[in-house]
Design a protein around this motif. Structure first.
Motif, PDB file in Angstrom:
ATOM      1  N   ILE A 109      29.601  26.701  46.051  1.00 40.98           N
ATOM      2  CA  ILE A 109      29.749  28.098  45.606  1.00 40.98           C
ATOM      3  C   ILE A 109      29.240  29.038  46.689  1.00 40.98           C
ATOM      4  O   ILE A 109      29.883  30.037  47.015  1.00 40.98           O
ATOM      5  N   LEU A 110      28.088  28.720  47.254  1.00 39.04           N
ATOM      6  CA  LEU A 110      27.501  29.560  48.297  1.00 39.04           C
ATOM      7  C   LEU A 110      28.404  29.621  49.526  1.00 39.04           C
ATOM      8  O   LEU A 110      28.614  30.691  50.102  1.00 39.04           O
ATOM      9  N   GLN A 111      28.983  28.504  49.910  1.00 34.52           N
ATOM     10  CA  GLN A 111      29.896  28.494  51.054  1.00 34.52           C
ATOM     11  C   GLN A 111      31.133  29.347  50.772  1.00 34.52           C
ATOM     12  O   GLN A 111      31.621  30.057  51.651  1.00 34.52           O
ATOM     13  N   THR A 112      31.636  29.302  49.549  1.00 35.55           N
ATOM     14  CA  THR A 112      32.782  30.144  49.181  1.00 35.55           C
ATOM     15  C   THR A 112      32.396  31.612  49.262  1.00 35.55           C
ATOM     16  O   THR A 112      33.185  32.448  49.714  1.00 35.55           O
ATOM     17  N   PHE A 113      31.179  31.932  48.845  1.00 36.63           N
ATOM     18  CA  PHE A 113      30.689  33.306  48.945  1.00 36.63           C
ATOM     19  C   PHE A 113      30.649  33.753  50.407  1.00 36.63           C
ATOM     20  O   PHE A 113      31.062  34.861  50.747  1.00 36.63           O
ATOM     21  N   TYR A 114      30.160  32.897  51.285  1.00 36.77           N
ATOM     22  CA  TYR A 114      30.122  33.235  52.716  1.00 36.77           C
ATOM     23  C   TYR A 114      31.538  33.449  53.261  1.00 36.77           C
ATOM     24  O   TYR A 114      31.770  34.347  54.063  1.00 36.77           O
ATOM     25  N   HIS A 115      32.471  32.619  52.817  1.00 38.42           N
ATOM     26  CA  HIS A 115      33.866  32.799  53.246  1.00 38.42           C
ATOM     27  C   HIS A 115      34.422  34.128  52.748  1.00 38.42           C
ATOM     28  O   HIS A 115      35.168  34.799  53.465  1.00 38.42           O
ATOM     29  N   ALA A 116      34.061  34.507  51.538  1.00 38.60           N
ATOM     30  CA  ALA A 116      34.496  35.805  51.014  1.00 38.60           C
ATOM     31  C   ALA A 116      34.000  36.928  51.913  1.00 38.60           C
ATOM     32  O   ALA A 116      34.747  37.867  52.233  1.00 38.60           O
ATOM     33  N   ALA A 117      32.749  36.839  52.333  1.00 40.70           N
ATOM     34  CA  ALA A 117      32.190  37.868  53.212  1.00 40.70           C
ATOM     35  C   ALA A 117      32.927  37.923  54.545  1.00 40.70           C
ATOM     36  O   ALA A 117      33.212  39.013  55.059  1.00 40.70           O
ATOM     37  N   LEU A 118      33.269  36.770  55.098  1.00 42.99           N
ATOM     38  CA  LEU A 118      34.012  36.755  56.360  1.00 42.99           C
ATOM     39  C   LEU A 118      35.402  37.365  56.188  1.00 42.99           C
ATOM     40  O   LEU A 118      35.886  38.081  57.069  1.00 42.99           O
ATOM     41  N   HIS A 119      36.039  37.106  55.042  1.00 45.82           N
ATOM     42  CA  HIS A 119      37.329  37.755  54.756  1.00 45.82           C
ATOM     43  C   HIS A 119      37.156  39.267  54.705  1.00 45.82           C
ATOM     44  O   HIS A 119      37.992  40.019  55.227  1.00 45.82           O
ATOM     45  N   ALA A 120      36.076  39.726  54.077  1.00 46.96           N
ATOM     46  CA  ALA A 120      35.827  41.172  53.979  1.00 46.96           C
ATOM     47  C   ALA A 120      35.651  41.781  55.357  1.00 46.96           C
ATOM     48  O   ALA A 120      36.218  42.838  55.655  1.00 46.96           O
ATOM     49  N   TYR A 121      34.887  41.129  56.224  1.00 45.02           N
ATOM     50  CA  TYR A 121      34.682  41.629  57.583  1.00 45.02           C
ATOM     51  C   TYR A 121      35.989  41.698  58.357  1.00 45.02           C
ATOM     52  O   TYR A 121      36.196  42.589  59.175  1.00 45.02           O
ATOM     53  N   ALA A 122      36.867  40.736  58.096  1.00 41.13           N
ATOM     54  CA  ALA A 122      38.151  40.689  58.803  1.00 41.13           C
ATOM     55  C   ALA A 122      39.172  41.646  58.196  1.00 41.13           C
ATOM     56  O   ALA A 122      40.271  41.780  58.722  1.00 41.13           O
ATOM     57  N   GLY A 123      38.819  42.299  57.097  1.00 35.51           N
ATOM     58  CA  GLY A 123      39.752  43.208  56.442  1.00 35.51           C
ATOM     59  C   GLY A 123      40.807  42.489  55.613  1.00 35.51           C
ATOM     60  O   GLY A 123      41.823  43.068  55.255  1.00 35.51           O
ATOM     61  N   ASN A 124      40.569  41.232  55.313  1.00 37.64           N
ATOM     62  CA  ASN A 124      41.508  40.418  54.550  1.00 37.64           C
ATOM     63  C   ASN A 124      41.181  40.559  53.056  1.00 37.64           C
ATOM     64  O   ASN A 124      40.431  39.767  52.493  1.00 37.64           O
ATOM     65  N   ARG A 125      41.762  41.570  52.419  1.00 32.93           N
ATOM     66  CA  ARG A 125      41.460  41.840  51.012  1.00 32.93           C
ATOM     67  C   ARG A 125      41.899  40.719  50.090  1.00 32.93           C
ATOM     68  O   ARG A 125      41.211  40.404  49.115  1.00 32.93           O
ATOM     69  N   ASP A 126      43.037  40.118  50.375  1.00 28.85           N
ATOM     70  CA  ASP A 126      43.511  39.019  49.529  1.00 28.85           C
ATOM     71  C   ASP A 126      42.561  37.830  49.608  1.00 28.85           C
ATOM     72  O   ASP A 126      42.224  37.225  48.588  1.00 28.85           O
ATOM     73  N   GLY A 127      42.143  37.492  50.833  1.00 29.26           N
ATOM     74  CA  GLY A 127      41.193  36.392  51.006  1.00 29.26           C
ATOM     75  C   GLY A 127      39.875  36.679  50.307  1.00 29.26           C
ATOM     76  O   GLY A 127      39.304  35.803  49.643  1.00 29.26           O
ATOM     77  N   TRP A 128      39.389  37.920  50.458  1.00 27.91           N
ATOM     78  CA  TRP A 128      38.154  38.331  49.779  1.00 27.91           C
ATOM     79  C   TRP A 128      38.319  38.178  48.263  1.00 27.91           C
ATOM     80  O   TRP A 128      37.476  37.581  47.605  1.00 27.91           O
ATOM     81  N   SER A 129      39.401  38.690  47.729  1.00 27.86           N
ATOM     82  CA  SER A 129      39.618  38.655  46.278  1.00 27.86           C
ATOM     83  C   SER A 129      39.656  37.229  45.740  1.00 27.86           C
ATOM     84  O   SER A 129      39.025  36.924  44.725  1.00 27.86           O
TER      85      SER A 129
END
Length: 153
Positions: A109-129
């Motif tokens: 779960i924590l790793q998925t959360f970190y991936h969400a943050a990286l998507h947010a930094y990259a501007g990837n809204r779909d990945g973040w969502s």
């Protein structure tokens, strides 16, 4: 905070030299070494000029050498002051299969959360969502995750 102080106490007992840095996610990064850690600005700037270094750091929100240095919090003396009366962490032994499975689940779960943050930094809204939805479905009552998604009360 007691657990954090205990972890840092253990860290400074192992490393002769240590520094504390903050991250863009309001977390901490401890760097430890047996050799002195010098914040050599010209050397940091030269390393940042390396494309692979600057691209990697930009991917996690560090857009310049100044932005990197701004995340520095304290050195070993500051850490020792913070953990002066904290006991060190000792290794946990005897974890059964159920506990090991729970640790693996929480780690995923924590790793998925970190991936969400990286998507947010990259501007990837779909990945973040997608990633943050997985996190909040897996651990809906976690106040840390809820804080990041605006779900705090």
């Amino acid at each position: 905070m007691r657990a954090l102080r205990a972890l840092i106490r253990s860290f400074v007992q192992v490393f002769a030299h240590a520094t504390l840095w903050t991250t863009e996610l309001h977390e901490i990064l401890l760097i430890g070494s047996m050799q002195p850690i010098e914040l050599d600005a010209p050397r940091i700037q030269a390393r940042y000029a390396n494309t692979s270094v600057s691209e990697s750091l930009r991917a996690v929100g560090i857009a310049s050498p100044a932005a990197l240095l701004a995340t520095y919090v304290t050195d070993r003396a500051g850490l020792e002051y913070y953990v002066a009366d904290a006991p060190p962490v000792t290794d946990v032994m005897g974890a059964d299969a159920a506990l090991r499975a729970q640790v693996a689940e929480q780690s995923a779960i924590l790793q998925t959360f970190y991936h969400a943050a990286l998507h947010a930094y990259a501007g990837n809204r779909d990945g973040w969502s997608r990633a943050i939805e997985q996190v909040t479905q897996a651990d809906p009552d976690n106040p840390y995750y809820r804080w990041f998604t605006g779900g705090f009360e």
